[in-house]
Design a protein around this motif. Structure first.
Motif, PDB file in Angstrom:
ATOM      1  N   LYS A   1       0.849  -1.202   0.000  1.00  0.00           N
ATOM      2  CA  LYS A   1       0.000   0.000   0.000  1.00  0.00           C
ATOM      3  C   LYS A   1       0.880   1.247   0.000  1.00  0.00           C
ATOM      4  N   MET A   2       0.582   2.180  -0.919  1.00  0.00           N
ATOM      5  CA  MET A   2       1.459   3.350  -1.117  1.00  0.00           C
ATOM      6  C   MET A   2       0.659   4.652  -0.968  1.00  0.00           C
ATOM      7  N   ASP A   3      -0.284   4.696  -0.031  1.00  0.00           N
ATOM      8  CA  ASP A   3      -1.210   5.838   0.044  1.00  0.00           C
ATOM      9  C   ASP A   3      -1.608   6.096   1.489  1.00  0.00           C
ATOM     10  N   LYS A   4      -2.667   6.872   1.667  1.00  0.00           N
ATOM     11  CA  LYS A   4      -3.074   7.308   3.006  1.00  0.00           C
ATOM     12  C   LYS A   4      -3.516   6.159   3.912  1.00  0.00           C
ATOM     13  N   ASP A   5      -3.782   4.983   3.363  1.00  0.00           N
ATOM     14  CA  ASP A   5      -4.091   3.840   4.227  1.00  0.00           C
ATOM     15  C   ASP A   5      -2.938   3.573   5.200  1.00  0.00           C
ATOM     16  N   ARG A   6      -1.707   3.922   4.829  1.00  0.00           N
ATOM     17  CA  ARG A   6      -0.571   3.714   5.743  1.00  0.00           C
ATOM     18  C   ARG A   6      -0.737   4.574   6.998  1.00  0.00           C
ATOM     19  N   PHE A   7      -1.337   5.765   6.816  1.00  0.00           N
ATOM     20  CA  PHE A   7      -1.638   6.645   7.957  1.00  0.00           C
ATOM     21  C   PHE A   7      -2.907   6.169   8.671  1.00  0.00           C
ATOM     22  N   ARG A   8      -3.965   5.866   7.877  1.00  0.00           N
ATOM     23  CA  ARG A   8      -5.239   5.464   8.495  1.00  0.00           C
ATOM     24  C   ARG A   8      -5.048   4.279   9.443  1.00  0.00           C
ATOM     25  N   PHE A   9      -4.250   3.306   9.007  1.00  0.00           N
ATOM     26  CA  PHE A   9      -4.147   2.049   9.765  1.00  0.00           C
ATOM     27  C   PHE A   9      -2.776   1.854  10.417  1.00  0.00           C
ATOM     28  N   ASP A  10      -2.031   2.960  10.593  1.00  0.00           N
ATOM     29  CA  ASP A  10      -0.741   2.912  11.298  1.00  0.00           C
ATOM     30  C   ASP A  10       0.191   1.834  10.760  1.00  0.00           C
ATOM     31  N   LEU A  11       0.357   1.824   9.437  1.00  0.00           N
ATOM     32  CA  LEU A  11       1.200   0.796   8.815  1.00  0.00           C
ATOM     33  C   LEU A  11       2.677   1.193   8.801  1.00  0.00           C
ATOM     34  N   GLY A  12       2.974   2.452   9.174  1.00  0.00           N
ATOM     35  CA  GLY A  12       4.368   2.917   9.143  1.00  0.00           C
ATOM     36  C   GLY A  12       4.805   3.288   7.739  1.00  0.00           C
ATOM     37  N   GLY A  13       5.935   3.970   7.652  1.00  0.00           N
ATOM     38  CA  GLY A  13       6.497   4.316   6.342  1.00  0.00           C
ATOM     39  C   GLY A  13       5.616   5.239   5.517  1.00  0.00           C
ATOM     40  N   VAL A  14       4.843   6.090   6.195  1.00  0.00           N
ATOM     41  CA  VAL A  14       3.896   6.961   5.473  1.00  0.00           C
ATOM     42  C   VAL A  14       4.644   7.940   4.565  1.00  0.00           C
ATOM     43  N   GLU A  15       5.600   8.672   5.157  1.00  0.00           N
ATOM     44  CA  GLU A  15       6.320   9.690   4.375  1.00  0.00           C
ATOM     45  C   GLU A  15       7.047   9.055   3.186  1.00  0.00           C
ATOM     46  N   ASP A  16       7.654   7.900   3.435  1.00  0.00           N
ATOM     47  CA  ASP A  16       8.402   7.231   2.355  1.00  0.00           C
ATOM     48  C   ASP A  16       7.463   6.837   1.211  1.00  0.00           C
ATOM     49  N   ALA A  17       6.275   6.358   1.553  1.00  0.00           N
ATOM     50  CA  ALA A  17       5.329   5.948   0.514  1.00  0.00           C
ATOM     51  C   ALA A  17       4.891   7.159  -0.319  1.00  0.00           C
ATOM     52  N   TYR A  18       4.608   8.285   0.359  1.00  0.00           N
ATOM     53  CA  TYR A  18       4.207   9.497  -0.373  1.00  0.00           C
ATOM     54  C   TYR A  18       5.341   9.955  -1.295  1.00  0.00           C
ATOM     55  N   ALA A  19       6.568   9.940  -0.762  1.00  0.00           N
ATOM     56  CA  ALA A  19       7.716  10.384  -1.564  1.00  0.00           C
ATOM     57  C   ALA A  19       7.918   9.469  -2.775  1.00  0.00           C
ATOM     58  N   GLU A  20       7.703   8.174  -2.585  1.00  0.00           N
ATOM     59  CA  GLU A  20       7.882   7.224  -3.691  1.00  0.00           C
ATOM     60  C   GLU A  20       6.802   7.440  -4.764  1.00  0.00           C
ATOM     61  N   VAL A  21       5.574   7.705  -4.344  1.00  0.00           N
ATOM     62  CA  VAL A  21       4.515   7.993  -5.322  1.00  0.00           C
ATOM     63  C   VAL A  21       4.886   9.254  -6.118  1.00  0.00           C
ATOM     64  N   GLN A  22       5.351  10.282  -5.408  1.00  0.00           N
ATOM     65  CA  GLN A  22       5.748  11.512  -6.099  1.00  0.00           C
ATOM     66  C   GLN A  22       6.841  11.208  -7.126  1.00  0.00           C
ATOM     67  N   HIS A  23       7.818  10.426  -6.713  1.00  0.00           N
ATOM     68  CA  HIS A  23       8.928  10.096  -7.599  1.00  0.00           C
ATOM     69  C   HIS A  23       8.420   9.384  -8.853  1.00  0.00           C
ATOM     70  N   ARG A  24       7.547   8.399  -8.660  1.00  0.00           N
ATOM     71  CA  ARG A  24       7.074   7.624  -9.820  1.00  0.00           C
ATOM     72  C   ARG A  24       6.175   8.463 -10.728  1.00  0.00           C
ATOM     73  N   VAL A  25       5.380   9.355 -10.122  1.00  0.00           N
ATOM     74  CA  VAL A  25       4.462  10.170 -10.929  1.00  0.00           C
ATOM     75  C   VAL A  25       5.235  11.193 -11.756  1.00  0.00           C
ATOM     76  N   LEU A  26       6.247  11.807 -11.134  1.00  0.00           N
ATOM     77  CA  LEU A  26       6.950  12.898 -11.813  1.00  0.00           C
ATOM     78  C   LEU A  26       8.014  12.429 -12.799  1.00  0.00           C
ATOM     79  N   ASN A  27       8.499  11.199 -12.615  1.00  0.00           N
ATOM     80  CA  ASN A  27       9.567  10.728 -13.501  1.00  0.00           C
ATOM     81  C   ASN A  27       9.026   9.776 -14.539  1.00  0.00           C
ATOM     82  N   GLU A  28       9.192  10.161 -15.816  1.00  0.00           N
ATOM     83  CA  GLU A  28       8.760   9.289 -16.908  1.00  0.00           C
ATOM     84  C   GLU A  28       9.630   8.037 -16.902  1.00  0.00           C
TER      85      GLU A  28
END
Ligand code: TMP
Length: 236
Positions: free
Chosen positions: A208-235
């Motif tokens: 899971k790479m989204d807000k569910d990590r925050f909703r359900f205390d899965l940890g690694g929230v910031e890293d998941a958001y940063a990784e999504v940003q990286h994948r979205v912005l880089n072709e």
């Protein structure tokens, strides 16, 4: 363009009027809430990620012929947008069973939906954003049938476009929420499209790479958001 006056402060964004009455600035905050404010916290740098991801996705959708409120990215946290008359209907599109679909109807999480499910929710925090159908939306005076047809058909087209976009970035688009508004006689896509408003699972691992990590205390929230940003912005 300047932030003249605070028009509205929501859970994740502030909206400011500008000197041009047709334009507003959305400022993305790090504040995070879940389950309609029952859980509160903050995700470091979330505002920067959500602004960057939303700007990229609105630009992509606009290039594909979807009308959106996006004008330009002003800074890390600020997006210039057309001033919409927001329609108080949240449109959720689902490709894979997760979240409230699992809780409400007993689907097994991860079940692939042959045809995407489109749902309408009343945008009203006091009432906990209840699920509703088209008759409710019309009876409440939120929109007419023709407008609701437009919302559903735009949401379905947006789903096809975003599914392809994310698949090429090794993300599965599980579900997401959209908001629309009226502008000069037309309807434009508004709000944001980000890890706050979508579910993304890594295509290979299912992580899971989204807000569910925050909703359900899965940890690694910031890293998941940063990784999504990286994948979205880089072709790729
Ligand atoms: P749900 O499974 O909780 O109904 O959520 C479906 C999708 O909509 C999920 O991607 C998260 C998003 N969403 C929002 O953006 N805001 C909300 O208030 C809710 C309830 C869901």
């Amino acid at each position: 363009m300047n932030k003249d006056r605070l028009l509205h402060e929501g859970k994740a964004k502030k909206v400011f009027l500008t000197e041009n009455s047709d334009l507003v600035i959305q400022e993305f905050k790090d504040d995070a809430t879940a389950f309609n404010n029952k859980k509160k916290g903050s995700i470091l740098n979330k505002g920067v990620v959500n602004n960057a991801v939303s700007c990229k996705l609105f630009t992509y959708l606009q290039e594909q012929g979807i009308p959106t409120h996006f004008v330009e990215k002003l800074s890390d946290r600020d997006m210039l947008c057309k001033h919409l008359d927001i329609i108080k209907v949240e449109v959720v599109v689902r490709n894979v069973a997760a979240g409230s679909l699992v809780r409400r109807y007993g689907f097994r999480e991860g079940t692939l939906l042959d045809t995407p499910i489109v749902e309408l929710y009343l945008k009203d925090d006091e009432l906990d954003d209840p699920l509703m159908n088209e008759s409710h939306a019309v009876a409440l005076g939120l929109a007419n049938h023709e407008e609701l047809e437009t919302l559903k058909s735009l949401a379905t087209r947006i789903n096809s476009l975003l599914r392809d976009f994310f698949a090429s970035r090794k993300l599965r688009l599980v579900d997401f929420k959209l908001e629309f508004g009226r502008h000069k006689g037309g309807i434009l896509l508004g709000d944001e499209i980000s890890p706050d408003t979508c579910r993304f699972w890594d295509l290979d691992t299912g992580e899971k790479m989204d807000k569910d990590r925050f909703r359900f205390d899965l940890g690694g929230v910031e890293d998941a958001y940063a990784e999504v940003q990286h994948r979205v912005l880089n072709e790729n």
